[in-house]
Design a protein around this motif. Structure first.
Motif, PDB file in Angstrom:
ATOM      1  N   PRO A  53     -25.669 -22.527  -5.538  1.00  0.00           N
ATOM      2  CA  PRO A  53     -25.245 -23.418  -4.455  1.00  0.00           C
ATOM      3  C   PRO A  53     -23.826 -23.963  -4.630  1.00  0.00           C
ATOM      4  CG  PRO A  53     -27.411 -24.072  -5.266  1.00  0.00           C
ATOM      5  CD  PRO A  53     -26.882 -23.032  -6.183  1.00  0.00           C
ATOM      6  N   LEU A  54     -23.329 -23.931  -5.865  1.00  0.00           N
ATOM      7  CA  LEU A  54     -21.968 -24.404  -6.130  1.00  0.00           C
ATOM      8  C   LEU A  54     -20.925 -23.331  -5.846  1.00  0.00           C
ATOM      9  CD1 LEU A  54     -22.652 -26.288  -9.491  1.00  0.00           C
ATOM     10  CD2 LEU A  54     -22.451 -27.270  -7.196  1.00  0.00           C
ATOM     11  N   GLY A  55     -21.384 -22.144  -5.477  1.00  0.00           N
ATOM     12  CA  GLY A  55     -20.471 -21.060  -5.158  1.00  0.00           C
ATOM     13  C   GLY A  55     -20.013 -20.262  -6.358  1.00  0.00           C
ATOM     14  N   VAL A  56     -20.616 -20.471  -7.491  1.00  0.00           N
ATOM     15  CA  VAL A  56     -20.256 -19.733  -8.707  1.00  0.00           C
ATOM     16  C   VAL A  56     -21.096 -18.459  -8.757  1.00  0.00           C
ATOM     17  CG1 VAL A  56     -20.186 -19.792 -11.219  1.00  0.00           C
ATOM     18  CG2 VAL A  56     -19.703 -21.868  -9.921  1.00  0.00           C
ATOM     19  N   ASP A  57     -20.421 -17.320  -8.807  1.00  0.00           N
ATOM     20  CA  ASP A  57     -21.129 -16.048  -8.865  1.00  0.00           C
ATOM     21  C   ASP A  57     -21.254 -15.608 -10.324  1.00  0.00           C
ATOM     22  OD1 ASP A  57     -22.406 -13.723  -8.092  1.00  0.00           O
ATOM     23  OD2 ASP A  57     -20.522 -12.633  -7.831  1.00  0.00           O
ATOM     24  N   ALA A  58     -22.385 -15.875 -10.904  1.00  0.00           N
ATOM     25  CA  ALA A  58     -22.646 -15.492 -12.293  1.00  0.00           C
ATOM     26  C   ALA A  58     -23.718 -14.409 -12.302  1.00  0.00           C
ATOM     27  CB  ALA A  58     -23.070 -16.712 -13.101  1.00  0.00           C
ATOM     28  N   PHE A  59     -23.344 -13.233 -11.801  1.00  0.00           N
ATOM     29  CA  PHE A  59     -24.305 -12.144 -11.668  1.00  0.00           C
ATOM     30  C   PHE A  59     -24.841 -11.684 -13.018  1.00  0.00           C
ATOM     31  CE2 PHE A  59     -25.578  -7.706 -10.891  1.00  0.00           C
ATOM     32  CZ  PHE A  59     -26.554  -7.951  -9.942  1.00  0.00           C
ATOM     33  N   TRP A  60     -24.040 -11.867 -14.077  1.00  0.00           N
ATOM     34  CA  TRP A  60     -24.489 -11.490 -15.410  1.00  0.00           C
ATOM     35  C   TRP A  60     -25.739 -12.258 -15.820  1.00  0.00           C
ATOM     36  CZ3 TRP A  60     -24.519 -15.240 -19.208  1.00  0.00           C
ATOM     37  CH2 TRP A  60     -23.777 -16.391 -18.928  1.00  0.00           C
ATOM     38  N   LEU A  61     -25.927 -13.473 -15.270  1.00  0.00           N
ATOM     39  CA  LEU A  61     -27.138 -14.235 -15.570  1.00  0.00           C
ATOM     40  C   LEU A  61     -28.378 -13.554 -14.993  1.00  0.00           C
ATOM     41  CD1 LEU A  61     -25.957 -17.917 -15.082  1.00  0.00           C
ATOM     42  CD2 LEU A  61     -26.834 -16.908 -17.194  1.00  0.00           C
ATOM     43  N   ILE A  62     -28.244 -12.974 -13.819  1.00  0.00           N
ATOM     44  CA  ILE A  62     -29.363 -12.243 -13.222  1.00  0.00           C
ATOM     45  C   ILE A  62     -29.671 -10.994 -14.045  1.00  0.00           C
ATOM     46  CG2 ILE A  62     -30.073 -10.882 -11.201  1.00  0.00           C
ATOM     47  CD1 ILE A  62     -30.371 -13.901 -10.920  1.00  0.00           C
ATOM     48  N   LYS A  63     -28.627 -10.360 -14.558  1.00  0.00           N
ATOM     49  CA  LYS A  63     -28.858  -9.198 -15.422  1.00  0.00           C
ATOM     50  C   LYS A  63     -29.642  -9.604 -16.661  1.00  0.00           C
ATOM     51  CE  LYS A  63     -25.115  -6.203 -14.033  1.00  0.00           C
ATOM     52  NZ  LYS A  63     -23.997  -5.380 -14.467  1.00  0.00           N
ATOM     53  N   TRP A  64     -29.261 -10.711 -17.287  1.00  0.00           N
ATOM     54  CA  TRP A  64     -30.008 -11.206 -18.438  1.00  0.00           C
ATOM     55  C   TRP A  64     -31.434 -11.564 -18.043  1.00  0.00           C
ATOM     56  CZ3 TRP A  64     -27.536 -14.603 -22.702  1.00  0.00           C
ATOM     57  CH2 TRP A  64     -26.439 -13.946 -23.247  1.00  0.00           C
ATOM     58  N   HIS A  65     -31.564 -12.174 -16.878  1.00  0.00           N
ATOM     59  CA  HIS A  65     -32.871 -12.616 -16.380  1.00  0.00           C
ATOM     60  C   HIS A  65     -33.839 -11.433 -16.230  1.00  0.00           C
ATOM     61  CE1 HIS A  65     -35.526 -15.405 -14.268  1.00  0.00           C
ATOM     62  NE2 HIS A  65     -35.702 -14.482 -13.340  1.00  0.00           N
ATOM     63  N   THR A  66     -33.304 -10.283 -15.897  1.00  0.00           N
ATOM     64  CA  THR A  66     -34.153  -9.110 -15.690  1.00  0.00           C
ATOM     65  C   THR A  66     -34.187  -8.159 -16.885  1.00  0.00           C
ATOM     66  OG1 THR A  66     -32.327  -7.953 -14.617  1.00  0.00           O
ATOM     67  CG2 THR A  66     -33.853  -9.156 -13.187  1.00  0.00           C
ATOM     68  N   GLY A  67     -33.521  -8.514 -17.974  1.00  0.00           N
ATOM     69  CA  GLY A  67     -33.612  -7.729 -19.200  1.00  0.00           C
ATOM     70  C   GLY A  67     -32.483  -6.756 -19.461  1.00  0.00           C
ATOM     71  N   ASN A  68     -31.388  -6.867 -18.717  1.00  0.00           N
ATOM     72  CA  ASN A  68     -30.230  -6.017 -18.958  1.00  0.00           C
ATOM     73  C   ASN A  68     -29.228  -6.819 -19.777  1.00  0.00           C
ATOM     74  OD1 ASN A  68     -27.996  -4.383 -18.938  1.00  0.00           O
ATOM     75  ND2 ASN A  68     -28.043  -3.969 -16.756  1.00  0.00           N
ATOM     76  N   PHE A  69     -29.130  -6.498 -21.068  1.00  0.00           N
ATOM     77  CA  PHE A  69     -28.274  -7.258 -21.975  1.00  0.00           C
ATOM     78  C   PHE A  69     -26.998  -6.520 -22.319  1.00  0.00           C
ATOM     79  CE2 PHE A  69     -32.703  -8.466 -22.868  1.00  0.00           C
ATOM     80  CZ  PHE A  69     -32.645  -9.775 -22.435  1.00  0.00           C
ATOM     81  N   GLY A  70     -26.495  -5.726 -21.372  1.00  0.00           N
ATOM     82  CA  GLY A  70     -25.250  -4.990 -21.597  1.00  0.00           C
ATOM     83  C   GLY A  70     -25.513  -3.694 -22.323  1.00  0.00           C
ATOM     84  N   ILE A  71     -25.362  -3.702 -23.624  1.00  0.00           N
ATOM     85  CA  ILE A  71     -25.571  -2.502 -24.435  1.00  0.00           C
ATOM     86  C   ILE A  71     -27.042  -2.078 -24.405  1.00  0.00           C
ATOM     87  CG2 ILE A  71     -25.435  -1.547 -26.761  1.00  0.00           C
ATOM     88  CD1 ILE A  71     -23.119  -3.519 -27.256  1.00  0.00           C
ATOM     89  N   ILE A  72     -27.930  -3.048 -24.439  1.00  0.00           N
ATOM     90  CA  ILE A  72     -29.369  -2.782 -24.437  1.00  0.00           C
ATOM     91  C   ILE A  72     -29.932  -3.106 -23.054  1.00  0.00           C
ATOM     92  CG2 ILE A  72     -31.588  -3.371 -25.465  1.00  0.00           C
ATOM     93  CD1 ILE A  72     -30.019  -4.265 -27.950  1.00  0.00           C
ATOM     94  N   ASN A  73     -30.454  -2.094 -22.382  1.00  0.00           N
ATOM     95  CA  ASN A  73     -31.029  -2.292 -21.054  1.00  0.00           C
ATOM     96  C   ASN A  73     -32.547  -2.151 -21.149  1.00  0.00           C
ATOM     97  OD1 ASN A  73     -31.668  -2.504 -18.397  1.00  0.00           O
ATOM     98  ND2 ASN A  73     -30.605  -0.663 -17.744  1.00  0.00           N
ATOM     99  N   LEU A  74     -33.238  -3.277 -21.095  1.00  0.00           N
ATOM    100  CA  LEU A  74     -34.703  -3.296 -21.193  1.00  0.00           C
ATOM    101  C   LEU A  74     -35.380  -3.478 -19.838  1.00  0.00           C
ATOM    102  CD1 LEU A  74     -34.936  -5.656 -24.300  1.00  0.00           C
ATOM    103  CD2 LEU A  74     -34.975  -3.175 -24.287  1.00  0.00           C
ATOM    104  N   GLN A  75     -34.620  -3.372 -18.762  1.00  0.00           N
ATOM    105  CA  GLN A  75     -35.143  -3.641 -17.421  1.00  0.00           C
ATOM    106  C   GLN A  75     -36.410  -2.869 -17.064  1.00  0.00           C
ATOM    107  OE1 GLN A  75     -31.619  -3.134 -14.977  1.00  0.00           O
ATOM    108  NE2 GLN A  75     -31.673  -5.316 -14.480  1.00  0.00           N
ATOM    109  N   PRO A  76     -36.556  -1.597 -17.441  1.00  0.00           N
ATOM    110  CA  PRO A  76     -37.756  -0.872 -17.013  1.00  0.00           C
ATOM    111  C   PRO A  76     -39.074  -1.487 -17.493  1.00  0.00           C
ATOM    112  CG  PRO A  76     -36.095   0.665 -17.801  1.00  0.00           C
ATOM    113  CD  PRO A  76     -35.603  -0.725 -18.109  1.00  0.00           C
TER     114      PRO A  76
END
Length: 86
Positions: free
Chosen positions: A38-61
């Motif tokens: 709501p503050l207008g800050v786009d922190a899409f990396w937080l959603i990636k972490w939230h779903t298990g994508n940690f950059g080098i290690i992708n655990l999303q499946p």
């Protein structure tokens, strides 16, 4: 009888220790993202972490499946500890 109770406690501690860190990451990343959006800050990396994508290690499946199974197992083992022995 007391030994059985001690073994149940050890199992519960191990289960919760394994599931605590991913659950904490999911809770914190989702909460912070909800506050920043709501503050207008786009922190899409937080959603990636939230779903298990940690950059080098992708655990999303299987990240959400692991969280679900770990949560249910922790709850069941905790309820078993609360039950009175017959």
């Amino acid at each position: 009888m007391e030994r059985l109770k001690t073994n149940k406690r050890k199992i519960h501690r191990k289960i919760t220790a394994i599931s605590a860190i991913p659950l904490l990451i999911t809770i914190v990343s989702g909460t912070i993202y909800s506050i920043l959006q709501p503050l207008g800050v786009d922190a899409f990396w937080l959603i990636k972490w939230h779903t298990g994508n940690f950059g080098i290690i992708n655990l999303q499946p299987f990240y959400s499946i692991f969280l679900g199974i770990a949560s249910i197992t922790s709850i069941i083992s905790g309820v078993k500890l609360l039950q009175k022995e017959s």
